[in-house]
Design an enzyme around this catalytic site. Sequence first.
Site, short mmCIF file in Angstrom:
data_model
loop_
_atom_site.label_atom_id
_atom_site.label_comp_id
_atom_site.label_asym_id
_atom_site.label_seq_id
_atom_site.Cartn_x
_atom_site.Cartn_y
_atom_site.Cartn_z
CG ASP A 232 43.23 0.49 -30.19
OD1 ASP A 232 42.72 -0.27 -29.32
OD2 ASP A 232 44.25 0.18 -30.83
CG ASP A 234 40.68 -3.86 -26.65
OD1 ASP A 234 41.07 -4.21 -27.77
OD2 ASP A 234 40.27 -4.66 -25.79
#
Length: 294
Positions: A232, A234
């Site tokens: 991802d 974040d």
Amino acid sequence: MFELEKCLIFDVIKLILKQIQVGIIGGSGLDDPDILKNKKEKKVTTPFGDPSDALITGEIDNVQCVLLARHGRLHNIMPGNVNYRANIWALKEEGCTHIIASNAVGSLQEHIKPGDVVIIDNFIDRLSSLCRKQTFYDGESGHPVGVCHLPLEPAFCELTRQVIFEVAEKLQIFIHRRGTVICIEGPRYSTKAESNMYRQWGGDVIGMTSVPEVVLAKEAGLCYAAVGLATDYDCWRETGDHVNVADVMRTFKENVIKVTKLITAVIPAIANKKWEQPVKELKDMIQANVMLPH
């Protein structure tokens, strides 16, 4: 006679390979014991308590391996409650010379995309809990004697990292050869302000389990490398979804075959290198930095 000679040569090769034993610390989704042949389950304890789960011993291409699920096979141990000292000690006592660890990490940089593999080479420690003890030399009864002022540059084993580079190139798996991981306490994710601060500090990825695992592995004299899988971005980006468990697990599952393929190919490549001198130098360095009581 020829067949006998072949058998003898094969026995010698197996004997040489047994001198190298690789511990595999599997993070979320990378703790599947089916990657091992002739696997056996072994429950152990250590002077530092019980490891996260039973050790799974076996072989990958005739190389002895030990698999350990960092969070337990039920994934019921949060990052701050992992008994890192017991995990590393158990692998060392089992005879491991190397550790290859897998870590799910968030990306702090645009060029590290979800699904990318990062071979971590440095860390910034943002832990706050006193539970994550970072040394075996703590003065307690039954533990190693003295105080170890461990040099941590380089934190990760450069020679093991080089083997991973070579294998990734052969397999045509794209990797980022360097990356600084920010290790946070967890289990919560960062705020946007924190995420942006870590970017300013030079962090490339963020995770919850690299420390004290890498520190303890080096103090134990083990050649340790970490394969980080970015799951991802974040929460620092202005656009796109912010990190959440569902997206992390989906990205990890989509890429777990790639990471498993890389790690399993790295094992025999490690065994084909000469490690006597690097291992000796590491152990000599540790011994030189332990201050014994007067």
